[in-house]
Design an enzyme around this catalytic site. Structure first.
Site, PDB file in Angstrom:
ATOM      1  N   GLU A 147      35.297  55.552  81.771  1.00 32.40           N
ATOM      2  CA  GLU A 147      36.044  54.340  81.423  1.00 32.40           C
ATOM      3  C   GLU A 147      37.020  53.957  82.527  1.00 32.40           C
ATOM      4  OE1 GLU A 147      38.808  52.727  77.686  1.00 32.40           O
ATOM      5  OE2 GLU A 147      38.477  54.874  77.961  1.00 32.40           O
ATOM      6  N   ASP A 157      46.067  45.586  77.370  1.00 31.85           N
ATOM      7  CA  ASP A 157      46.739  46.440  76.396  1.00 31.85           C
ATOM      8  C   ASP A 157      48.190  46.763  76.728  1.00 31.85           C
ATOM      9  OD1 ASP A 157      44.128  46.300  75.595  1.00 31.85           O
ATOM     10  OD2 ASP A 157      43.921  48.414  75.097  1.00 31.85           O
TER      11      ASP A 157
END
Length: 836
Positions: free
Chosen positions: A806, A582
């Site tokens: 996460e 990302d």
């Protein structure tokens, strides 16, 4: 001859020349005469060429658009009926709705679905908070599976304020339709000695998605005795909701009942429909106790009262039973298959009460024994707390497996970057997908690069489950060999995805991590895996070939991720979503001249794995094609030439770049990117972090490589990548470290610790620490220290919060991002087992 004649006649007079010019001009304007005819013909040729060119381009665009949404022609890996109860009865029913706290469905395009909602009555003014779907901010938690074997058994604990819910299920094989199963839901106070016991409503529901008929058998006071039904896939079946009892005994508990029956409003609307119908007050009056008010469903079981007349029965049915009572209590729901009962040589006892208790405990014991035999954590000396963490990691991953069916939206690759904006998204053919998900609360759908890491864990536990998942993913291949990186299939999945992420772009790739479990399967030599690969190889090869060909870079054996964001004025560094990393910093000014290090390494790994697989399968043509490619990509000299940045002392991306970029306030626009000096130029990208390590992470360097030492240096340096909690994603010394990418986009891969890359790093350190070379001892020492850091922090955060996260902060180790994240964070189990 003509020239001589002309010379002898001499030049015409001025008047004659003027007349000739006028005549010629007139005839040319009118298109008459020989020159006019020739000019018209030339014009016609030009027009025809333009038409043919435009039509050719249109045909090419049409052809590309068609291929983008056409399934690949290679034979499927899995038979079309592979999910049916006739072929895979043990997998037909499952907890395949990962986004709900508790529910089950069939692996079918038009499934029968069941689910649970609950609400604490009187806890808040107005309508009670209705719990159903896993949400990031609903205040529920921690929650997750204590045990889940991925097949026939699970036990989950959910904390909701003062309540503790335990949801359990067990399946019993038999018949031709997937067998029987039973649920037990237990609700107790979170703390012992609670003075005021709350009143709680459970909502058990059944939903059909087609013409299947549900026939309720009505008891007294709104209680459903059972629900009978029939479908082609399930045959005859019956649901029975048994009267509630006290936990762990058979003493009955007084309950109030309400029921609601309507056409299926659409799966994403179930919660809102129930909320909107909780609008009538009822009295809960246990004998010998004071009554309490509660909000209930004012339903009817009359067919004609199900909803407005004229509603299409094909949309299915929604039948829900509300049970309201004081905690503590247990309720059991039993599903019985008609063929399982008819096929048994003797009458089977209903899987309820003591029979259910015994079955649940038997499965729990079997799970514990199998877990230790598989991962050997106790034998390796890990603590009971670490063993429990490993069981939760595995169970959360298996309990997050879902079955999805639907059509995704695809934007075709028109062959020229940027031209896809001129095309319209098209629907991909309807496809099924059996896959694990990264997060039940935030990402309850299939992600391509996550799934490769998921299957590293699943494959160790149940190779058959991995073959099922890999076969389904390879079934998504389009005619070019592309697989969409994010799979949004079906109404339930689509309802949870922002519109901008619904469309998948057929020009964009994703790391080919599915090849990681493939490589592990190759090492194991399981005959079932080999049989699977014989079917899967054409699709694996097509997928890899598409990646290798579509993402080529500006020079031979270089590669570039298609799909970087443009250099917008509000972005510090344009993101590269297809890479999976990302916002990891790339060249500051995107261009077609970029060379991406991580992608080259992924392609090199792919060529290596596919070559080994082709050799093992005797695929001579593929071997001939892959062998020179693999040799070239594994050449350290070629890697050095393209990506070794001597000025940085590490491997790096290459592109049009400057470090002199920053976000500055610029009212009223907010934060705006400002580019200073030095101005961007073609150079290696100074962004030390995970990307810099990829030749090491994927073990592409020889043990004696001159580049291995410098990479270990930066890995072990706390000024760069080393932290007490694992390797950080971006060096603390980087100018991009912990920097926002925009006013509304906080840092993501800019310093936080991620388990998937730390797992690859530990695997590489383990590898280099076990092969002879100048860095063997150092790699082994770093491995031991990094493993302790990673496992210790994940365990501490789990004990503090009840969740796997996460990502983890590189500063204090706290869990960050979404939770629960029992996708690739479950790799902590393999780290504890030292299985790479």
């Amino acid at each position: 001859m003509a020239r001589g004649e002309r010379r002898r006649r001499g030049a015409p007079a001025d008047g004659a020349r003027a007349a000739e010019r006028a005549a010629r001009s007139g005839s040319e304007r009118r298109g008459g005469g020989p020159r006019g005819a020739a000019g018209g013909a030339a014009l016609a040729v030009v027009v025809l060429s333009l038409v043919l060119g435009l039509s050719g381009r249109w045909l090419l665009a049409w052809h590309r658009a068609r291929r983008a949404v056409t399934l690949h022609s290679a034979p499927p890996v899995l038979a079309p009926n592979s999910s049916s109860p006739a072929v895979a009865p043990d997998l037909f029913w499952g907890t395949y709705r990962p986004h709900v706290y508790f529910g089950m469905k069939t692996r079918s395009p038009q499934p029968l679905l069941t689910g649970l909602m609950w609400a604490q009555q009187g806890a808040t003014p107005g309508i009670p908070k209705l719990r159903h779907t896993c949400e990031q901010g609903d205040g529920v938690g921690p929650y997750g599976w204590e045990f889940h074997d991925g097949l026939s058994f699970g036990r989950q604990h959910i904390q909701d304020g003062p309540l503790k819910l335990t949801t359990e299920f067990v399946k019993r094989p038999g018949g031709q339709h997937g067998g029987d199963w039973s649920w037990r839901v237990t609700v107790e106070p979170q703390a012992s000695g609670t003075p005021t016991l709350p009143l709680v409503s459970l909502f058990f529901y059944v939903v059909t998605d087609g013409k299947e008929a549900l026939v309720p058998e009505v008891g007294t006071k709104g209680q459903l005795k059972s629900i009978r039904g029939h479908t082609d896939e399930l045959g005859d079946f019956r649901f029975t909701l048994l009267p509630p009892t006290s936990p762990r005994d058979s003493a009955p508990k007084y309950s109030s009942y309400n029921v609601f029956w309507s056409p299926n409003p659409g799966l994403p609307l179930l919660t809102e429909m129930v909320k909107s119908r909780l609008n009538s007050w009822f009295q809960h009056r246990p004998p010998g106790a004071s009554s309490e008010r509660y909000l209930g469903l004012p339903g009817s079981l009359k067919w004609e009262d199900r909803g407005p007349s004229g509603q299409d029965q094909e949309q299915g049915q929604f039948l829900i039973q509300q049970v309201t009572l004081k905690v503590p209590f247990s309720v059991e729901l039993v599903f019985e298959s008609g063929s399982a009962q008819a096929g048994s040589s003797h009458a089977q006892e209903r899987l309820a009460g003591s029979q259910l208790t015994q079955a649940l405990e038997r499965h729990a014991d079997t799970f514990r024994e199998r877990f230790e035999n598989t991962f050997q954590l106790k034998k390796k000396g890990l603590s009971p707390e670490e063993q429990a963490l490993g069981q939760v990691a595995l169970s959360g991953l298996l309990g997050g497996i879902g079955y999805f069916y639907g059509q995704g939206l695809v934007l075709p690759d028109m062959g020229v970057e940027g031209s896809e904006q001129k095309a319209d998204p098209a629907l991909f053919p309807p496809v099924p997908l059996f896959t694990a998900v990264p997060s039940r609360s935030f990402f309850p759908r299939g992600f391509l690069w996550d799934e490769g890491f998921h299957q590293l864990v699943v494959q160790r536990w149940d190779p058959h489950l991995s073959r099922e998942a890999l076969g389904h993913w390879l079934g998504l291949l389009n005619a070019d060999g592309w697989i969409g990186r994010e799979q949004v299939l079906g109404d339930e999945a689509r309802a949870r995805v922002p519109p901008e992420f619904l469309v998948q772009r057929a020009a964009h790739a994703n790391p080919p991590t599915l090849l990681l479990p493939v490589a592990h399967m190759l090492e194991g030599g399981d005959p079932a895996d080999l049989a699977f690969f014989h079917k899967a190889f054409p699709r694996l090869y097509a997928w890899f070939s598409w990646l290798h060909q579509s993402q080529t870079g500006p020079v031979p054996f270089s590669y570039r991720w298609r799909g970087r964001d443009p250099a917008l004025p509000n972005l510090l560094n344009p993101k590269t979503l297809p890479s999976g990393l990302d916002d990891y910093p790339r060249a500051s000014h995107p261009s077609t001249a970029e060379r991406h290090l991580d992608l080259r390494c992924w392609v090199a790994l792919g060529a290596r794995v596919l070559l080994r697989l082709a050799e093992q399968l005797g695929e001579a043509e593929a071997v001939a094609n892959l062998s020179p490619l693999a040799t070239s990509l594994e050449s350290e000299a070629s890697l050095d030439e393209l990506h070794w940045a001597a000025e940085l002392g590490v491997f790096a991306d290459f592109g049009n770049h400057t470090k002199a970029v920053q976000l500055k306030p610029s009212p009223p626009q907010g934060l705006v990117r400002v580019v200073g000096r030095p101005l961007p130029r073609m150079q290696h990208v100074d962004a030390l972090g995970y990307v810099s390590l990829f030749p090491f992470l994927l073990r592409l360097l020889s043990p004696s490589s001159a580049r291995l030492g410098p990479l270990l240096d930066v890995l072990a340096d706390s000024r760069h990548l080393w932290s007490p909690f694992g390797l950080r994603s971006l060096a603390a010394s980087s100018s991009f470290y912990s920097k926002r990418n925009s006013e509304h986009d906080p840092p993501y891969w800019r310093g936080a610790v991620w388990l998937n890359i730390n797992y690859l790093a530990l695997g590489a350190l383990h590898h280099y620490g076990h092969v002879e070379g100048p860095h063997q001892a150092r790699a082994a020492k770093l491995y031991s220290e990094l493993r302790a850091n990673v496992v210790g922090n994940v365990l501490r955060q789990y004990q503090a919060t009840g969740f796997l996260w996460e990502q983890y902060s590189d500063r204090d180790g706290r869990g960050m991002g979404c939770r629960p994240f029992q996708g690739w964070t479950s790799l902590v189990l393999l780290v504890m087992a030292e299985d790479y």
